[in-house]
Scaffold this motif. Structure first.
Motif, mmCIF file in Angstrom:
data_model
loop_
_atom_site.group_PDB
_atom_site.id
_atom_site.type_symbol
_atom_site.label_atom_id
_atom_site.label_comp_id
_atom_site.label_asym_id
_atom_site.label_seq_id
_atom_site.Cartn_x
_atom_site.Cartn_y
_atom_site.Cartn_z
ATOM 1 N N LYS A 3 0.831 -1.200 0.000
ATOM 2 C CA LYS A 3 0.000 0.000 0.000
ATOM 3 C C LYS A 3 0.866 1.250 0.000
ATOM 4 O O LYS A 3 0.571 2.225 -0.694
ATOM 5 C CB LYS A 3 -0.945 0.011 1.187
ATOM 6 C CG LYS A 3 -1.881 1.214 1.167
ATOM 7 C CD LYS A 3 -2.757 1.225 2.390
ATOM 8 C CE LYS A 3 -3.600 2.462 2.460
ATOM 9 N NZ LYS A 3 -2.886 3.726 2.399
ATOM 10 N N ASP A 4 1.946 1.233 0.740
ATOM 11 C CA ASP A 4 2.862 2.384 0.765
ATOM 12 C C ASP A 4 3.495 2.618 -0.604
ATOM 13 O O ASP A 4 3.674 3.764 -1.019
ATOM 14 C CB ASP A 4 3.950 2.181 1.817
ATOM 15 C CG ASP A 4 3.411 2.207 3.237
ATOM 16 O OD1 ASP A 4 2.325 2.789 3.457
ATOM 17 O OD2 ASP A 4 4.063 1.641 4.127
ATOM 18 N N ILE A 5 3.839 1.560 -1.292
ATOM 19 C CA ILE A 5 4.405 1.680 -2.641
ATOM 20 C C ILE A 5 3.374 2.317 -3.573
ATOM 21 O O ILE A 5 3.678 3.253 -4.316
ATOM 22 C CB ILE A 5 4.869 0.307 -3.177
ATOM 23 C CG1 ILE A 5 6.074 -0.194 -2.378
ATOM 24 C CG2 ILE A 5 5.197 0.389 -4.665
ATOM 25 C CD1 ILE A 5 6.444 -1.642 -2.640
ATOM 26 N N PHE A 9 3.424 6.004 -5.614
ATOM 27 C CA PHE A 9 3.188 6.204 -7.045
ATOM 28 C C PHE A 9 2.025 7.162 -7.291
ATOM 29 O O PHE A 9 2.056 7.963 -8.225
ATOM 30 C CB PHE A 9 2.949 4.875 -7.758
ATOM 31 C CG PHE A 9 4.211 4.099 -8.003
ATOM 32 C CD1 PHE A 9 5.271 4.664 -8.689
ATOM 33 C CD2 PHE A 9 4.335 2.790 -7.559
ATOM 34 C CE1 PHE A 9 6.448 3.947 -8.927
ATOM 35 C CE2 PHE A 9 5.494 2.062 -7.791
ATOM 36 C CZ PHE A 9 6.557 2.650 -8.478
ATOM 37 N N ILE A 10 0.989 7.094 -6.454
ATOM 38 C CA ILE A 10 -0.140 8.012 -6.594
ATOM 39 C C ILE A 10 0.315 9.446 -6.340
ATOM 40 O O ILE A 10 -0.043 10.363 -7.092
ATOM 41 C CB ILE A 10 -1.298 7.603 -5.669
ATOM 42 C CG1 ILE A 10 -1.948 6.312 -6.190
ATOM 43 C CG2 ILE A 10 -2.336 8.727 -5.555
ATOM 44 C CD1 ILE A 10 -2.990 5.713 -5.267
ATOM 45 N N ILE A 11 1.113 9.663 -5.320
ATOM 46 C CA ILE A 11 1.642 11.006 -5.021
ATOM 47 C C ILE A 11 2.460 11.528 -6.197
ATOM 48 O O ILE A 11 2.414 12.710 -6.528
ATOM 49 C CB ILE A 11 2.488 10.977 -3.728
ATOM 50 C CG1 ILE A 11 1.574 10.771 -2.515
ATOM 51 C CG2 ILE A 11 3.299 12.263 -3.570
ATOM 52 C CD1 ILE A 11 2.315 10.437 -1.234
ATOM 53 N N MET A 12 3.181 10.622 -6.850
ATOM 54 C CA MET A 12 4.022 10.994 -7.998
ATOM 55 C C MET A 12 3.217 11.098 -9.299
ATOM 56 O O MET A 12 3.776 11.379 -10.352
ATOM 57 C CB MET A 12 5.137 9.959 -8.166
ATOM 58 C CG MET A 12 6.105 9.906 -7.013
ATOM 59 S SD MET A 12 7.237 8.480 -7.070
ATOM 60 C CE MET A 12 7.819 8.501 -8.750
ATOM 61 N N ASN A 13 1.895 10.843 -9.215
ATOM 62 C CA ASN A 13 1.026 10.814 -10.395
ATOM 63 C C ASN A 13 1.471 9.777 -11.425
ATOM 64 O O ASN A 13 1.258 9.942 -12.622
ATOM 65 C CB ASN A 13 0.920 12.186 -11.055
ATOM 66 C CG ASN A 13 0.224 13.192 -10.180
ATOM 67 O OD1 ASN A 13 -0.732 12.853 -9.486
ATOM 68 N ND2 ASN A 13 0.707 14.417 -10.181
ATOM 69 N N ASP A 14 2.068 8.707 -10.958
ATOM 70 C CA ASP A 14 2.490 7.599 -11.820
ATOM 71 C C ASP A 14 1.477 6.469 -11.652
ATOM 72 O O ASP A 14 1.719 5.469 -10.968
ATOM 73 C CB ASP A 14 3.902 7.142 -11.448
ATOM 74 C CG ASP A 14 4.443 6.064 -12.382
ATOM 75 O OD1 ASP A 14 3.680 5.571 -13.247
ATOM 76 O OD2 ASP A 14 5.624 5.712 -12.233
ATOM 77 N N TYR A 15 0.308 6.647 -12.263
ATOM 78 C CA TYR A 15 -0.796 5.713 -12.074
ATOM 79 C C TYR A 15 -0.588 4.384 -12.786
ATOM 80 O O TYR A 15 -1.142 3.371 -12.363
ATOM 81 C CB TYR A 15 -2.110 6.378 -12.487
ATOM 82 C CG TYR A 15 -2.418 7.552 -11.599
ATOM 83 C CD1 TYR A 15 -2.902 7.364 -10.312
ATOM 84 C CD2 TYR A 15 -2.179 8.849 -12.026
ATOM 85 C CE1 TYR A 15 -3.147 8.433 -9.473
ATOM 86 C CE2 TYR A 15 -2.432 9.933 -11.191
ATOM 87 C CZ TYR A 15 -2.914 9.711 -9.922
ATOM 88 O OH TYR A 15 -3.145 10.773 -9.087
ATOM 89 N N THR A 23 -2.238 -5.732 -8.257
ATOM 90 C CA THR A 23 -2.335 -7.188 -8.133
ATOM 91 C C THR A 23 -1.694 -7.667 -6.835
ATOM 92 O O THR A 23 -2.183 -8.599 -6.206
ATOM 93 C CB THR A 23 -1.677 -7.906 -9.327
ATOM 94 O OG1 THR A 23 -0.316 -7.496 -9.428
ATOM 95 C CG2 THR A 23 -2.403 -7.598 -10.614
ATOM 96 N N HIS A 24 -0.626 -7.007 -6.445
ATOM 97 C CA HIS A 24 0.051 -7.368 -5.201
ATOM 98 C C HIS A 24 -0.750 -6.910 -3.983
ATOM 99 O O HIS A 24 -0.706 -7.551 -2.932
ATOM 100 C CB HIS A 24 1.455 -6.766 -5.160
ATOM 101 C CG HIS A 24 2.324 -7.211 -6.298
ATOM 102 N ND1 HIS A 24 2.788 -8.498 -6.415
ATOM 103 C CD2 HIS A 24 2.782 -6.545 -7.379
ATOM 104 C CE1 HIS A 24 3.508 -8.607 -7.515
ATOM 105 N NE2 HIS A 24 3.513 -7.432 -8.121
ATOM 106 N N LEU A 25 -1.471 -5.823 -4.133
ATOM 107 C CA LEU A 25 -2.272 -5.309 -3.024
ATOM 108 C C LEU A 25 -3.351 -6.308 -2.622
ATOM 109 O O LEU A 25 -3.599 -6.520 -1.445
ATOM 110 C CB LEU A 25 -2.919 -3.972 -3.416
ATOM 111 C CG LEU A 25 -3.783 -3.297 -2.358
ATOM 112 C CD1 LEU A 25 -2.915 -2.875 -1.163
ATOM 113 C CD2 LEU A 25 -4.498 -2.097 -2.941
#
Length: 84
Positions: A3-5, A9-15, A23-25
């Motif tokens: 979830k932290d990873i 990525f969401i903060i970096m706008n790398d959706y 899938t890992h979540l």
């Protein structure tokens, strides 16, 4: 940790990278109480990638599981999609 990873990525706008980690979540971090957080995160990612139908489906599940609580304090565009 997954979830932290995804959050990073969401903060970096790398959706796209965040989507890869979804899938890992779903296969990690099982909680006793499923409050719909995983579905909400999925909805955010798909929304930002422009897959609005898929996002709406995930938001619907998250809304039912959390009785709307997951949308509190979040960008209103997500709940607006759900209400369409």
């Amino acid at each position: 940790m997954v979830k932290d990873i995804i959050d990073t990525f969401i903060i970096m706008n790398d959706y796209e990278s965040a989507q890869y980690w979804l899938t890992h979540l779903y296969s990690s971090g099982f909680k006793r109480f499923d409050d719909g957080e995983k579905e909400f995160i999925s909805g955010v990612i798909y929304y930002e990638l422009g897959s609005l139908l898929t996002a709406k489906e995930f938001f619907d599940i998250a809304n039912r599981k959390s009785e709307g609580r997951l949308f509190e304090g979040k960008d209103t565009k997500y709940i607006k999609l759900l209400k369409r």
